[in-house]
Design a protein around this motif. Sequence first.
Motif, PDB file in Angstrom:
ATOM      1  N   ASP A 185       0.811  -1.220   0.000  1.00 32.04           N
ATOM      2  CA  ASP A 185       0.000   0.000   0.000  1.00 32.04           C
ATOM      3  C   ASP A 185       0.846   1.273   0.000  1.00 32.04           C
ATOM      4  O   ASP A 185       0.361   2.350   0.260  1.00 32.04           O
ATOM      5  CB  ASP A 185      -0.970   0.007   1.182  1.00 32.04           C
ATOM      6  CG  ASP A 185      -0.270   0.016   2.523  1.00 32.04           C
ATOM      7  OD1 ASP A 185       0.978  -0.134   2.573  1.00 32.04           O
ATOM      8  OD2 ASP A 185      -0.962   0.168   3.543  1.00 32.04           O
ATOM      9  N   GLY A 231       2.224   2.761  -2.566  1.00 29.10           N
ATOM     10  CA  GLY A 231       2.009   3.601  -3.734  1.00 29.10           C
ATOM     11  C   GLY A 231       3.307   3.911  -4.452  1.00 29.10           C
ATOM     12  O   GLY A 231       3.342   4.757  -5.344  1.00 29.10           O
ATOM     13  N   GLU A 273      -2.461  -1.905  -5.699  1.00 30.41           N
ATOM     14  CA  GLU A 273      -3.447  -1.745  -4.637  1.00 30.41           C
ATOM     15  C   GLU A 273      -4.372  -0.566  -4.916  1.00 30.41           C
ATOM     16  O   GLU A 273      -3.921   0.488  -5.371  1.00 30.41           O
ATOM     17  CB  GLU A 273      -2.744  -1.491  -3.301  1.00 30.41           C
ATOM     18  CG  GLU A 273      -2.135  -2.708  -2.663  1.00 30.41           C
ATOM     19  CD  GLU A 273      -3.174  -3.667  -2.119  1.00 30.41           C
ATOM     20  OE1 GLU A 273      -4.117  -3.239  -1.452  1.00 30.41           O
ATOM     21  OE2 GLU A 273      -3.030  -4.860  -2.394  1.00 30.41           O
ATOM     22  N   ASP A 274      -5.641  -0.753  -4.632  1.00 31.53           N
ATOM     23  CA  ASP A 274      -6.586   0.366  -4.734  1.00 31.53           C
ATOM     24  C   ASP A 274      -6.485   1.269  -3.514  1.00 31.53           C
ATOM     25  O   ASP A 274      -6.809   2.442  -3.579  1.00 31.53           O
ATOM     26  CB  ASP A 274      -8.020  -0.160  -4.846  1.00 31.53           C
ATOM     27  CG  ASP A 274      -8.253  -0.883  -6.151  1.00 31.53           C
ATOM     28  OD1 ASP A 274      -7.574  -0.566  -7.149  1.00 31.53           O
ATOM     29  OD2 ASP A 274      -9.105  -1.795  -6.174  1.00 31.53           O
ATOM     30  N   SER A 275      -6.030   0.708  -2.402  1.00 33.85           N
ATOM     31  CA  SER A 275      -5.934   1.462  -1.155  1.00 33.85           C
ATOM     32  C   SER A 275      -4.483   1.845  -0.908  1.00 33.85           C
ATOM     33  O   SER A 275      -3.662   0.997  -0.558  1.00 33.85           O
ATOM     34  CB  SER A 275      -6.462   0.598  -0.016  1.00 33.85           C
ATOM     35  OG  SER A 275      -6.246   1.217   1.211  1.00 33.85           O
ATOM     36  N   ILE A 276      -4.164   3.101  -1.086  1.00 34.38           N
ATOM     37  CA  ILE A 276      -2.806   3.593  -0.882  1.00 34.38           C
ATOM     38  C   ILE A 276      -2.792   4.460   0.381  1.00 34.38           C
ATOM     39  O   ILE A 276      -3.666   5.293   0.589  1.00 34.38           O
ATOM     40  CB  ILE A 276      -2.341   4.440  -2.098  1.00 34.38           C
ATOM     41  CG1 ILE A 276      -2.467   3.645  -3.387  1.00 34.38           C
ATOM     42  CG2 ILE A 276      -0.940   4.959  -1.880  1.00 34.38           C
ATOM     43  CD1 ILE A 276      -1.623   2.401  -3.458  1.00 34.38           C
ATOM     44  N   ARG A 277      -1.779   4.233   1.238  1.00 30.61           N
ATOM     45  CA  ARG A 277      -1.667   5.037   2.457  1.00 30.61           C
ATOM     46  C   ARG A 277      -1.445   6.508   2.131  1.00 30.61           C
ATOM     47  O   ARG A 277      -0.757   6.836   1.171  1.00 30.61           O
ATOM     48  CB  ARG A 277      -0.462   4.567   3.302  1.00 30.61           C
ATOM     49  CG  ARG A 277      -0.703   3.293   4.036  1.00 30.61           C
ATOM     50  CD  ARG A 277       0.489   2.904   4.894  1.00 30.61           C
ATOM     51  NE  ARG A 277       1.620   2.549   4.053  1.00 30.61           N
ATOM     52  CZ  ARG A 277       2.818   3.113   4.128  1.00 30.61           C
ATOM     53  NH1 ARG A 277       3.076   4.032   5.019  1.00 30.61           N
ATOM     54  NH2 ARG A 277       3.787   2.740   3.327  1.00 30.61           N
TER      55      ARG A 277
END
Length: 110
Positions: free
Chosen positions: A93, A95, A102-106
């Motif tokens: 995550d 990026g 990942e669709d969810s990046i911190r």
Amino acid sequence: MIWPPVKAWTSKVYINDQVHFVAINYGGELIERWVVLMSVLDSNVIIKVSWSQLIDLSKWKAGWDERNYIESSKSVNNKNDIKTSEFYHLSTDSGLTIPISEDSIRPWFY
């Protein structure tokens, strides 16, 4: 502070002449949590910091701060607090991988 950690961090003291870092990986549970940070300007400076050290406001600040670090210090006061390493894998995550899988990046900041 929230877990997982944001990506941008500023050290209050110089670590190998660097103060701005990106959280490239993290892990652990509860008091054993850790974060791997890479210098923004020198990718050879990679450190592993315990979560308890990272959330200590006298040592670290989430985000990139230009004004509150200690100018006179050229190294970490207690090198036992920070472990250096040659290489760490990026978290999924982060990026920072290509392609981004990942669709969810911190987030970078809070």
